[in-house]
Design an enzyme around this catalytic site. Sequence first.
Site, PDB file in Angstrom:
ATOM      1  N   HIS A   1      -6.936  -1.779  15.109  1.00  0.00           N
ATOM      2  CA  HIS A   1      -7.062  -0.962  14.039  1.00  0.00           C
ATOM      3  C   HIS A   1      -6.832  -1.847  12.879  1.00  0.00           C
ATOM      4  CE1 HIS A   1      -6.203   2.856  11.759  1.00  0.00           C
ATOM      5  NE2 HIS A   1      -5.676   1.909  10.837  1.00  0.00           N
ATOM      6  N   GLU A   2      -5.848  -2.569  12.717  1.00  0.00           N
ATOM      7  CA  GLU A   2      -5.511  -3.422  11.529  1.00  0.00           C
ATOM      8  C   GLU A   2      -6.765  -4.515  11.243  1.00  0.00           C
ATOM      9  OE1 GLU A   2      -3.409  -2.270   9.580  1.00  0.00           O
ATOM     10  OE2 GLU A   2      -2.733  -0.705  11.138  1.00  0.00           O
TER      11      GLU A   2
ATOM     12  N   MET B   1       0.246  -3.006   8.540  1.00  0.00           N
ATOM     13  CA  MET B   1      -0.373  -2.829   7.171  1.00  0.00           C
ATOM     14  C   MET B   1      -1.566  -4.142   7.459  1.00  0.00           C
ATOM     15  SD  MET B   1      -0.993  -1.933   4.343  1.00  0.00           S
ATOM     16  CE  MET B   1      -2.135  -2.770   3.135  1.00  0.00           C
ATOM     17  N   GLU B   2      -2.519  -3.843   6.780  1.00  0.00           N
ATOM     18  CA  GLU B   2      -3.771  -4.625   7.139  1.00  0.00           C
ATOM     19  C   GLU B   2      -3.967  -5.679   5.824  1.00  0.00           C
ATOM     20  OE1 GLU B   2      -5.249  -0.963   4.662  1.00  0.00           O
ATOM     21  OE2 GLU B   2      -3.741  -1.247   6.523  1.00  0.00           O
ATOM     22  N   ASN B   3      -3.000  -6.218   5.353  1.00  0.00           N
ATOM     23  CA  ASN B   3      -2.981  -7.243   4.394  1.00  0.00           C
ATOM     24  C   ASN B   3      -3.929  -8.415   5.003  1.00  0.00           C
ATOM     25  OD1 ASN B   3      -0.438  -6.336   3.182  1.00  0.00           O
ATOM     26  ND2 ASN B   3       0.402  -7.180   5.316  1.00  0.00           N
TER      27      ASN B   3
ATOM     28  N   GLU C   1       0.977  -1.047  -0.101  1.00  0.00           N
ATOM     29  CA  GLU C   1       0.002  -0.062  -0.185  1.00  0.00           C
ATOM     30  C   GLU C   1       1.013   1.270   0.005  1.00  0.00           C
ATOM     31  OE1 GLU C   1      -4.149   1.502   2.156  1.00  0.00           O
ATOM     32  OE2 GLU C   1      -2.384   1.008   3.414  1.00  0.00           O
TER      33      GLU C   1
END
Length: 897
Positions: free
Chosen positions: A351-352, A317-319, A179
């Site tokens: 959050h993620e 990071m929210e993969n 991202e």
Amino acid sequence: MRRKLRAGATTAAAVLAFMLCQNASARDVAMPSISAENAKLAPLPETIPSSLPRTARPLHYTIQLVPDAASLSFGASVGIDLQVFEATPSLTLNGNGLTVTAATLLPEGGGAPITLTPSADEEAQTLTFAAPATIAAGRYRLDIAYTGPIGTQAAGLFALDYPDPATGKDVRGLFTQFEAPDARRFVPSFDEPSYKATFDLSAVVPTGDMAIGNMPVATSEDLGNGTKRVTFETTPRMSSYLLFFASGDFERSAITAADGVETGIVGPTGTGAQMTYARDSMAELLPYFDDYFGVRFPLPKLDNVAAPGASQFFSAMENWGAIMTFQRLLLLDPKLTSPGLKQGIYSVEAHEMAHQWFGDLVTMGWWDDLWLNEGFASWMAAKATDHFNPKWNWLLGQIDGREGAMSQDALATTHPVVQHVRTVAEMEQAFDGITYQKGQAVITMLEHYAGPDTWRDGLRRYMKAHAFSNTQSKDLWSAIEQAGGTDINRIAQAFTTQPGVPLVRVTSATCAAGKTTLELAQGEFSLEDTSGTSAQTWPIPLLLSAGEGEPVQHLMTGKTDQVTIAGCGPALINSGQLGYYRTLYGEEALGGILDGFAGLSAIDQYGLVRDNLALAMAGYQDLAVGMDFIAAVPADSDPVLAGNVASLYAALHEILEDDGAKAQLRDLASATYGPRLAALGFEAREGEDLTDTALRSELIRDLGGMGDPAVVTEARSRFQALATNPDALDGPLKSTWLAVAAANASPEDWDLMKSLAEKANSIVERQLYYAALGEAKDADLAQRTLDLAISGTPDATSGAQMIVAVAGLHPDLAWSFVRGHEDAVETLVSSSGRARFQARLVRASTNPEMVGTLEDYIAGIPADQAKPVSEALAKLKVRLRDRPRQRAQIAAWLQAR
């Protein structure tokens, strides 16, 4: 430094050749099945921005990867099943830094493969594949063989070197970060959020390594040469930036959540004991999100992978199904993790995880609506963190996020929440305080205005209607209004498409017959134009209260308003601190609020302190008002409130130059909070609330930073014990004591910290010491830190941290150093973060000459890369204008006491 690397016995090129042969024969037999959803694919609509031609879109990717960690390169192939919508001479995809070695196009119905001629546009980050004859509309498979580099910064496929926890020798792990625009560094692709597709990924890795992807491992095949091919299950339809891969000498700790999903933490081998807190938190949070969003997590597992390093610009990071989080914010190390970091582990994980719905399941159509991902994840994380940890008083701390957003939003360089993003540079700079903190604050305000049940029902509608697809902001507002939320679209449009901070002036507050009548006027809070006037207006949801009267909701729509509410006593315009606006009270109203201050809730106390201090710092009122509010907070108040206010004393202390005024403010802070620290003691106590542990840390850091003699002496004594016992500071206060000692470091102290960094067996501890080197007040030590940062001894992310740390106290030195060593510094900072890195160098500058320097720098870089530096310049101009007044007014207030 020699590195212990786990390289396979065969080269990437040899395995790639074998892999391509296997792929061709297998795929010639049968194309992968196409889902009914994919069968309905249409060209990307013109309402969604795109940098690619709208002639085709992907259905499915089959990626085969052979990384060579030792040489920092990889070979790969991809087969892309795609739909071509109209006749075209070529196909254009995203690609950045990839070298295509072969490309063919195979019609779905069969026939001879069409050999394509590739060409690259480096500036546009595209790869064009030209056909010898026009490509007709229809279904095809695009097969591409290619190679690429493995980076050392968190972009694309990258490597992180870290000390093995058992041996201390460096080992290497591989990770991906895509991202916003970096999947194209990994695979030729339609690398835009609206081009959703399914993904099959396989990778050849050393036999002893663990490989992690979005989905569980489907098969693992021993290739008999020291390597294995790991193949993951097919992903759901998702955007390319959510794809993930990691491999290395890892271990995994997993349990099954109440909803049946396996939740796991992955980290370097030897860190398993540090995974329990994050693992159990994830299992606790997942069913909560299932219920709130009304959609069960749709993947069979959810991992969170600890990346042993750091980034200057993001924490996690929210993969989808495979979150990546930098280690210090995921693994709880009792020797190092501070109380604030322990809270951060929970909050960042929440959050993620919220992103798994807001962003992954339902994705914004384009980066203009990035806030649909980030603002909502921040808001949901705060809600979930507060739900499971009520003693943390977490929502009080969210006021700091609101204030951070307002400080950016009050400049002419700001942008709307829904922003205009077209270039790669603009994508990379879109992740800022407006997107995150203003987005969160606006959602908080809208949720309260709609009502929590209506708001949740609207979100459930939204999730079910748009699962596995893409949306724009208007789709969300429509869902909330369909659930019964009135005026939501009107308010949301104003706060997300107009930049700026509304200002509500209380021109009169009179009480009669048990009711208070308020005369209000609307304007705009600006740091550059302090007139408070504005040509624009907002429909502002106010929550009004007076004395003991119940808060009343009121929508202010015009430039002026009059409203009468029940109750007499201190009148609050933003009761509960749920609104995104500033309130400027008249002198009489301020007096009433201060008289009744002790009876207000902690969140109202802190909100009033921050609001009035910001107004005073900007010149809307004398700083005596802001200081009066700070001093009105009782020393024995809520521990979160007490710690936050102590930090405000420390921040004001940094502004002052006069030694006499600095000493006065330090003595006031010590007299106020020294007894609280003495009662807490210097050691954490078994069984105490985490908020008390955090308060102790905050008070040591703040009072020590101001030079409190007792705290500084204690910090130096504890630090010097490290010379004979490297474990002397271990515990939740290690980073706190180190920060105070580092600020007051002698050359001998600096040498000790450097030595401890070099010997550390933990990447988190190593980076803690390296960053601390940059905190020294001594200019000679700051220069030594800068020289070390580019020497190659620390890892790249540590080097960048060191430079930024030096800039906190020596901004001009840091700026000049970077300008004189640009090639060396360039290797330490990811391309996506360079503009923000430059801006951080001058965040504390008060040098008038820096104005012209920054103006010249901005003139020499592309306009779409200049935003962070332009914002830093605007803040510098405000500081130069306001500091003399601020210092004089603080000094006058201190003298008056």
